[in-house]
Design a protein around this motif. Structure first.
Motif, PDB file in Angstrom:
ATOM      1  N   ASN A 304     -15.658  -6.282 -11.756  1.00 46.34           N
ATOM      2  CA  ASN A 304     -16.121  -7.540 -11.181  1.00 46.34           C
ATOM      3  C   ASN A 304     -15.014  -8.550 -10.933  1.00 46.34           C
ATOM      4  N   ARG A 305     -13.787  -8.156 -11.290  1.00 42.39           N
ATOM      5  CA  ARG A 305     -12.702  -9.142 -11.168  1.00 42.39           C
ATOM      6  C   ARG A 305     -12.450  -9.499  -9.700  1.00 42.39           C
ATOM      7  N   PRO A 306     -12.491 -10.798  -9.423  1.00 40.16           N
ATOM      8  CA  PRO A 306     -12.243 -11.159  -8.024  1.00 40.16           C
ATOM      9  C   PRO A 306     -10.755 -11.084  -7.717  1.00 40.16           C
ATOM     10  N   ILE A 307     -10.328 -10.006  -7.050  1.00 38.67           N
ATOM     11  CA  ILE A 307      -8.904  -9.948  -6.708  1.00 38.67           C
ATOM     12  C   ILE A 307      -8.716 -10.741  -5.420  1.00 38.67           C
ATOM     13  N   GLY A 308      -7.550 -11.169  -5.163  1.00 38.69           N
ATOM     14  CA  GLY A 308      -7.342 -11.953  -3.949  1.00 38.69           C
ATOM     15  C   GLY A 308      -6.285 -13.005  -4.148  1.00 38.69           C
ATOM     16  N   ILE A 309      -6.099 -13.421  -5.400  1.00 39.00           N
ATOM     17  CA  ILE A 309      -5.117 -14.469  -5.635  1.00 39.00           C
ATOM     18  C   ILE A 309      -3.700 -13.961  -5.341  1.00 39.00           C
ATOM     19  N   ASP A 310      -3.485 -12.652  -5.637  1.00 35.26           N
ATOM     20  CA  ASP A 310      -2.120 -12.160  -5.446  1.00 35.26           C
ATOM     21  C   ASP A 310      -1.947 -11.402  -4.129  1.00 35.26           C
ATOM     22  N   PHE A 311      -2.775 -11.659  -3.144  1.00 36.95           N
ATOM     23  CA  PHE A 311      -2.642 -11.012  -1.836  1.00 36.95           C
ATOM     24  C   PHE A 311      -1.364 -11.505  -1.157  1.00 36.95           C
ATOM     25  N   ARG A 312      -0.542 -10.558  -0.709  1.00 40.87           N
ATOM     26  CA  ARG A 312       0.662 -10.933   0.046  1.00 40.87           C
ATOM     27  C   ARG A 312       1.150  -9.725   0.838  1.00 40.87           C
ATOM     28  N   ILE A 313       2.197  -9.949   1.644  1.00 43.80           N
ATOM     29  CA  ILE A 313       2.729  -8.826   2.417  1.00 43.80           C
ATOM     30  C   ILE A 313       3.517  -7.924   1.457  1.00 43.80           C
ATOM     31  N   ILE A 314       3.099  -6.657   1.409  1.00 46.65           N
ATOM     32  CA  ILE A 314       3.768  -5.741   0.471  1.00 46.65           C
ATOM     33  C   ILE A 314       4.020  -4.393   1.139  1.00 46.65           C
ATOM     34  N   ASP A 315       4.790  -3.576   0.429  1.00 44.75           N
ATOM     35  CA  ASP A 315       5.070  -2.227   0.910  1.00 44.75           C
ATOM     36  C   ASP A 315       4.360  -1.253  -0.033  1.00 44.75           C
ATOM     37  N   VAL A 316       3.518  -0.383   0.507  1.00 43.66           N
ATOM     38  CA  VAL A 316       2.742   0.555  -0.312  1.00 43.66           C
ATOM     39  C   VAL A 316       3.673   1.444  -1.142  1.00 43.66           C
ATOM     40  N   VAL A 317       4.830   1.823  -0.559  1.00 42.66           N
ATOM     41  CA  VAL A 317       5.773   2.703  -1.248  1.00 42.66           C
ATOM     42  C   VAL A 317       6.212   2.073  -2.577  1.00 42.66           C
ATOM     43  N   ASP A 318       6.514   0.771  -2.537  1.00 46.68           N
ATOM     44  CA  ASP A 318       6.942   0.082  -3.756  1.00 46.68           C
ATOM     45  C   ASP A 318       5.857   0.141  -4.827  1.00 46.68           C
ATOM     46  N   VAL A 319       4.626  -0.134  -4.402  1.00 46.63           N
ATOM     47  CA  VAL A 319       3.514  -0.149  -5.356  1.00 46.63           C
ATOM     48  C   VAL A 319       3.343   1.231  -5.982  1.00 46.63           C
ATOM     49  N   LEU A 320       3.355   2.280  -5.145  1.00 49.50           N
ATOM     50  CA  LEU A 320       3.176   3.640  -5.640  1.00 49.50           C
ATOM     51  C   LEU A 320       4.291   4.033  -6.604  1.00 49.50           C
ATOM     52  N   ASP A 321       5.511   3.690  -6.238  1.00 45.42           N
ATOM     53  CA  ASP A 321       6.645   4.041  -7.109  1.00 45.42           C
ATOM     54  C   ASP A 321       6.556   3.335  -8.456  1.00 45.42           C
ATOM     55  N   ASP A 322       6.119   2.100  -8.449  1.00 46.64           N
ATOM     56  CA  ASP A 322       5.911   1.375  -9.712  1.00 46.64           C
ATOM     57  C   ASP A 322       4.943   2.139 -10.606  1.00 46.64           C
ATOM     58  N   VAL A 323       3.828   2.556 -10.010  1.00 45.69           N
ATOM     59  CA  VAL A 323       2.786   3.259 -10.769  1.00 45.69           C
ATOM     60  C   VAL A 323       3.326   4.584 -11.306  1.00 45.69           C
ATOM     61  N   LEU A 324       4.040   5.344 -10.443  1.00 44.26           N
ATOM     62  CA  LEU A 324       4.552   6.656 -10.858  1.00 44.26           C
ATOM     63  C   LEU A 324       5.577   6.520 -11.984  1.00 44.26           C
ATOM     64  N   GLN A 325       6.377   5.481 -11.872  1.00 41.75           N
ATOM     65  CA  GLN A 325       7.380   5.253 -12.919  1.00 41.75           C
ATOM     66  C   GLN A 325       6.689   4.962 -14.256  1.00 41.75           C
ATOM     67  N   PHE A 326       5.669   4.144 -14.173  1.00 35.27           N
ATOM     68  CA  PHE A 326       4.904   3.757 -15.359  1.00 35.27           C
ATOM     69  C   PHE A 326       4.216   4.962 -15.996  1.00 35.27           C
ATOM     70  N   MET A 327       3.762   5.922 -15.153  1.00 33.40           N
ATOM     71  CA  MET A 327       2.984   7.049 -15.670  1.00 33.40           C
ATOM     72  C   MET A 327       3.833   8.299 -15.860  1.00 33.40           C
ATOM     73  N   ASN A 328       5.131   8.175 -15.587  1.00 33.91           N
ATOM     74  CA  ASN A 328       6.029   9.321 -15.599  1.00 33.91           C
ATOM     75  C   ASN A 328       5.943  10.164 -16.868  1.00 33.91           C
TER      76      ASN A 328
END
Ligand SMILES: Nc1ncnc2c1ncn2[C@@H]1O[C@H](COP(=O)(O)OP(=O)(O)O)[C@@H](O)[C@H]1O
Ligand SMILES: [Mg+2]
Length: 462
Positions: A304-328
């Motif tokens: 139910n969390r209203p996301i939207g406050i942190d909406f900005r122009i981003i690169d999907v590759v960066d987001v994915l790499d962050d996640v993969l690094q975290f779950m490595n």
């Protein structure tokens, strides 16, 4: 005309035979007569010409008016146009139109009027089967109100008709049935209605009957559409409520289970307080069940969390790499190998990095669950039209066809209690929706489960 001329010639001949003395006069007479005759002919022709001109004008007007009528689909606007046009063309001061409320009705009621004092006609209505209505339907042309009073109306109808005298009664016939009655009264010139008026209103009457019927159908159609939309909205609302009810029931059930377990083990714990080993075991179970409740609550909050406050122009590759690094480390431990296929250029999107991280993590957690003995996880990014496509495919068993349509439902899970809450994919769905994107599942033959996400590429020039 021809016989008239013949008669005149005969008269002239009799004059000639009867009076031979005045021969000269007798010779001149046919000349004057011929002139008179010619003059008469010319004036006759002039009149015919005038009438023809008027007819052409009227026909032209009617064509124009009909074109207008057919263009007006709004019922009320059409009636207004018709009544004003009639008054203006015929030069009258009053007019009234009686129509049925709907095609099923047997009564004609006031639809629109001009020139009458307000409320004067409100109470007037009549049945379609009265003698007068039957007669005018048969007549199928305009008739003067005076004529109807004299020859057709009953005493009751006479009273009704007198109100519109001097006037013209125009039956509106549609598909051989009386569809309305139009009465036009009080010519400005105070002359009677002429043949021209009658012809004009007769044609106009048949045109308007069709146009009214069309507008009526259109109005009914529009009302039906509106009603349908209203019902649909109500249905959606009640579905929403039902979904909320169902969800509350599921939440209650989900939390009740571990609470029941906790309660039992607390009792056992109390009893076995002397036996340290048992107490330890039971306390551990209580701890695990509390964790389970905490996880349910956490995922519900995410849900139910209203996301939207942190909406900005981003690169999907960066987001994915962050996640993969975290779950490595976890992926390594589970013997899952990552294959990345990223494009050379990056595609900016307008999105929430936190929201998208959660999406990718949920997909990867599911992939880990699907491959307990290790496997492959392929992540591919590509551009399709004005969207960026992210494919996340694992080498697990995939999802059986019969449950695929349920996987995005909140609380739908095939995992053991304590392992899955069934909220992961519904959270993903909600987040992707808020990014104006789409997420779907594909079963692929050589791979296992395959999720495809599409996100709109942000045009930086905007
Ligand atoms: N990669 C996958 N492979 C096989 N099944 C999957 C995969 N991802 C999701 N599922 C199925 O979809 C269900 C719902 O997933 P999810 O909403 O994340 O809830 P949970 O993981 O808590 O069960 C899972 O229980 C599982 O049956
Ligand atoms: Mg999950």
């Amino acid at each position: 005309m021809a016989s008239n001329t013949g008669k005149k010639k005969k008269t002239v001949n009799r004059k000639q035979t009867g009076n031979t003395v005045s021969k000269k006069t007798a010779e001149e007479t046919p000349g004057i007569d011929a002139l008179l005759e010619l003059k008469e002919k010319i004036s006759g022709l002039t009149e015919t010409n005038r009438q023809l001109k008027r007819k052409i004008f009227d026909l032209y007007t009617i064509v124009e008016i009909s074109r207008n009528f057919n263009a007006v689909l709004d019922y009320e606007a059409l009636l207004e146009t018709f009544i004003l046009t009639s008054i203006a063309q015929v030069g009258a001061t009053k007019a009234v139109l009686f129509l049925k409320d709907d095609t099923e009705s047997k009564y004609f009621k006031l639809a629109i009027s001009k020139g009458f004092i307000e409320n004067q006609l409100d109470e007037m209505y009549f049945h379609e089967n009265t003698e007068l209505m039957k007669q005018v339907t048969k007549l199928n042309r305009p008739e003067s109100v005076g004529e109807l009073i004299l020859n057709m109306a009953t005493s009751h109808e006479k009273k009704f008709l007198k109100f519109f005298e001097p006037g013209l009664f125009v039956p509106l016939i549609y598909q051989s049935r009386l569809s309305g009655v139009f009465i036009i009264a009080d010519k400005i010139s105070s002359h009677d209605f002429q043949l021209d008026d009658i012809e004009f209103l007769s044609i106009l009457g048949s045109q308007i009957s069709v146009a009214i019927e069309n507008a009526r159908l259109y109005k009914a159609e529009k009302m039906a559409t509106n009603q349908l939309m209203e019902t649909q909205e109500k249905l959606i609302n009640s579905e929403r409520l039902a979904a909320l009810g169902e969800m509350s029931a599921k939440v209650a059930h989900e939390i009740n289970n571990p609470l029941g377990i906790i309660k039992n083990y607390i009792l056992l714990l109390k009893r076995s307080i002397e036996n340290k080993v048992d107490a330890d075991k039971y306390a551990t179970i209580v701890g695990q069940e509390i964790d389970r409740i905490a996880q349910i609550v956490r995922e519900l909050l995410d849900f139910n969390r209203p996301i939207g406050i942190d909406f900005r122009i981003i690169d999907v590759v960066d987001v994915l790499d962050d996640v993969l690094q975290f779950m490595n480390r976890q992926l390594d431990k589970q013997k899952i190998k990552i294959y990345k296929n990223y494009p050379e250029t990056t595609f900016p999107i307008y999105g929430s990095p936190e929201g998208l991280k959660q999406v990718f993590m949920n997909l990867i957690f599911n992939a880990i669950d699907a491959m307990p003995d290790g496997g492959k996880l392929k992540i591919e990014i590509s551009k399709v039209d004005d969207k960026v496509k992210i494919d996340c495919c694992d080498s697990g068993p995939g999802i059986p066809d019969e449950i695929v349509q349920r996987i995005f439902e909140p609380f739908f899970t095939t995992k053991d209690p304590g392992k899955g809450t069934g909220l992961g994919l519904s959270v993903c769905y909600g987040i992707i929706k808020r990014h104006k994107g789409s997420i779907r599942y594909n079963n692929s033959e050589n791979e296992g489960g395959c999720f495809e996400i599409m996100l709109p590429i942000e045009n930086e020039k905007k």
